[in-house]
Write a protein that holds these residues in place. Structure first.
Motif, mmCIF file in Angstrom:
data_model
loop_
_atom_site.group_PDB
_atom_site.id
_atom_site.type_symbol
_atom_site.label_atom_id
_atom_site.label_comp_id
_atom_site.label_asym_id
_atom_site.label_seq_id
_atom_site.Cartn_x
_atom_site.Cartn_y
_atom_site.Cartn_z
ATOM 1 N N ALA A 122 0.826 -1.206 0.000
ATOM 2 C CA ALA A 122 0.000 0.000 0.000
ATOM 3 C C ALA A 122 0.863 1.259 0.000
ATOM 4 O O ALA A 122 0.591 2.214 -0.721
ATOM 5 N N ARG A 123 1.925 1.246 0.807
ATOM 6 C CA ARG A 123 2.781 2.433 0.877
ATOM 7 C C ARG A 123 3.473 2.715 -0.450
ATOM 8 O O ARG A 123 3.644 3.865 -0.836
ATOM 9 N N GLY A 126 1.695 4.816 -2.753
ATOM 10 C CA GLY A 126 1.627 6.228 -2.375
ATOM 11 C C GLY A 126 0.628 6.511 -1.273
ATOM 12 O O GLY A 126 0.424 7.654 -0.892
ATOM 13 N N LEU A 127 -0.028 5.470 -0.757
ATOM 14 C CA LEU A 127 -0.949 5.682 0.359
ATOM 15 C C LEU A 127 -0.167 6.105 1.594
ATOM 16 O O LEU A 127 0.948 5.643 1.820
ATOM 17 N N SER A 128 -0.770 6.985 2.391
ATOM 18 C CA SER A 128 -0.112 7.401 3.623
ATOM 19 C C SER A 128 -0.234 6.285 4.655
ATOM 20 O O SER A 128 -0.986 5.325 4.453
ATOM 21 N N GLN A 131 -3.857 6.082 5.792
ATOM 22 C CA GLN A 131 -4.714 5.476 4.774
ATOM 23 C C GLN A 131 -4.482 3.970 4.706
ATOM 24 O O GLN A 131 -5.425 3.192 4.548
#
Lengths: 218, 253
Positions: A122-123, A126-128, A131
């Motif tokens: 997920a990271r 680009g997810l924080s 998120q």
């Protein structure tokens, strides 16, 4: 004096109403304990120490003291500092927070069991961090811990009888009221037990259905 | 413009305590170039790849994507914002796919574009269909990852990365966890990307694939780039003894 169950039907309405209150208080407290549990788990694992420690202290208090005492504190104690809660609300808060702490423990282990690769996957998109926890980690963790949380919910249903002592006319208090008029404790406690049993069967069915619908096969 | 490196790694170093896993590595990748990194396990090749999007931050050196330094030192909040922005532009594919098992293939692909680029459901669906079509799995759009084979999972993972329209794609042993008969379908997708001039950095154990697809090959061992050059040079005529030994073991020659 033998058993005489013929007195029970006259009070079925009252018992039924009490059962409805038991269901209402159980469901409300279950929802509070579920989402509260998720919140507490996320705080315990991810929040900075300044937030984490006060919540840990709160968790200790809820785990380390009797639920009955907590209900007394919330209902009778808070009035002294100007917080006058209706008995039902006080009961939901007490039961809900008490079981939220237990649920939080389970959800924490569920979160820790989610594969690290999920977080990385997920990271890298680009997810924080927030998120990722919200959309990827927690939903998976919750699915894996639904069965043990379900067990807690069954315990919650049974412990909901405790709110009778702060005057919520749920199933246990309804049966006690009937007893105080008829002096037939055995009959009415058995009747209440039968009601609890039926509610429990219903709860188990619902839980099993939830379990099945959220199951993720890997 | 074409001479300017697209990805510029300058004196990359990384150590865990006294253990140095990367020692002063520099690497420039131009736009559209495809670079393979090969080497024995523990050589630091995955660490280097993972440093590019700061999954494994370096302890020394700089990494640039065009005019932007990736591994900047910033206050936590600003760094988070910066790195999320960077990572949206760098696609990464993992050995173990890292698909989200609770989401369908469609949701796996649309999650990040929807959350990060604010596109509508319709646009997201079109995007998912386009990208799945690209990897030949359009008919699996409403499946869950658990219903797919390893090769299919990896192709979905590639589609998921491509849906963010990355400037560069990183492959971290993308076929190492696959059954031998499933490797080819993933390789074909990667070849197709190569033909579309996607900039790619590929950590791999597939020497044949590296040789046929890549413009440049780096051989790493013990945290340093031992030898680098065109694939025909590295594979047919390696100069360094360590490269020769490694290739002899891997090519069985």
């Amino acid at each position: 004096m033998g058993l005489d169950f013929t007195v029970v039907p006259g009070y079925l309405d009252a018992l039924f109403l009490g059962a409805l209150w038991t269901v209402a208080i159980t469901l409300s407290a279950a929802v509070l304990s579920f989402f509260g549990g998720i919140g507490l788990a996320v705080i315990a694992l991810y929040a900075p120490a300044i937030v984490r420690y006060p919540f840990r202290l709160l968790a200790w208090l809820f785990m380390g003291t009797p639920l009955l005492l907590q209900l007394f504190l919330i209902y009778f104690g808070l009035i002294q500092i100007g917080v006058d809660l209706p008995a039902f609300v006080a009961g939901v808060i007490g039961l809900g927070l008490h079981f939220a702490v237990y649920n939080s423990d389970i959800i924490q282990s569920g979160i820790l069991a989610v594969d690290k690769g999920q977080h990385e996957g997920a990271r890298t998109l680009g997810l924080s961090n927030g998120q990722t926890i919200r959309k990827i980690v927690v939903p998976q963790a919750v699915r894996t811990v639904i069965p043990p949380i379900g067990n807690n919910m069954i315990a919650l249903l049974k412990d909901s009888a405790l709110v009778s002592v702060i005057g919520v006319t749920e199933l246990t208090l309804s049966s006690q009221l009937a007893i105080s008029k008829t002096f037939r404790p055995f009959e009415f406690y058995l009747a209440a037990a039968a009601f609890y049993y039926v509610i429990n069967l219903g709860l188990e069915t619902v839980l099993r259905r939830i379990e099945r619908s959220v199951q993720i096969s890997r | 413009m074409t001479d300017k490196p697209f990805i510029d790694i300058r004196h990359a170093a990384k150590s865990y305590g006294s253990l140095e896993v990367l020692k002063d590595i520099s690497l420039q990748v131009k736009k559209g170039q495809i670079v393979a990194i090969i080497g024995p396990s523990g050589s630091g090749k995955s660490t280097l790849l993972r440093a590019i999007n700061d999954l494994d931050p370096l302890t020394g050196g700089e990494i640039w994507l065009e005019d932007m330094q990736i591994n900047k030192t910033l206050p936590h909040r600003q760094y988070e914002k910066h790195i999320n922005h960077v990572r949206q532009q760098i696609g990464m594919v993992f050995q173990h796919f890292n698909l989200f098992p609770h989401l369908t293939v469609r949701e796996n692909i649309t999650l990040a574009p929807k959350m990060l680029k604010g596109i509508s459901d319709d646009e997201a669906n079109t995007l998912a269909e386009e990208q799945l079509d690209r990897v030949g799995l359009l008919e699996r759009i409403d499946y869950y990852p658990s219903q797919l084979s390893g090769g299919q999972k990896q192709r979905v993972a590639i589609a998921r990365a491509l849906a963010m329209k990355p400037k560069v794609m990183l492959f971290d042993e993308a076929t190492s966890a696959l059954d031998p008969e499933l490797v080819e379908e993933v390789n074909l997708v990667m070849k197709k990307l190569a033909e579309e001039h996607m900039t790619m950095i590929i950590v791999t154990h597939e020497m044949g694939f590296a040789e046929s697809v890549c413009d440049r090959v780096l051989f790493m061992d013990q945290g340093v780039v031992v030898e680098e050059g065109a694939p025909e040079v590295i594979f047919k005529n390696p100069k360094n003894e360590r490269t020769q030994n490694f290739l002899r073991k891997h090519l069985g020659g």
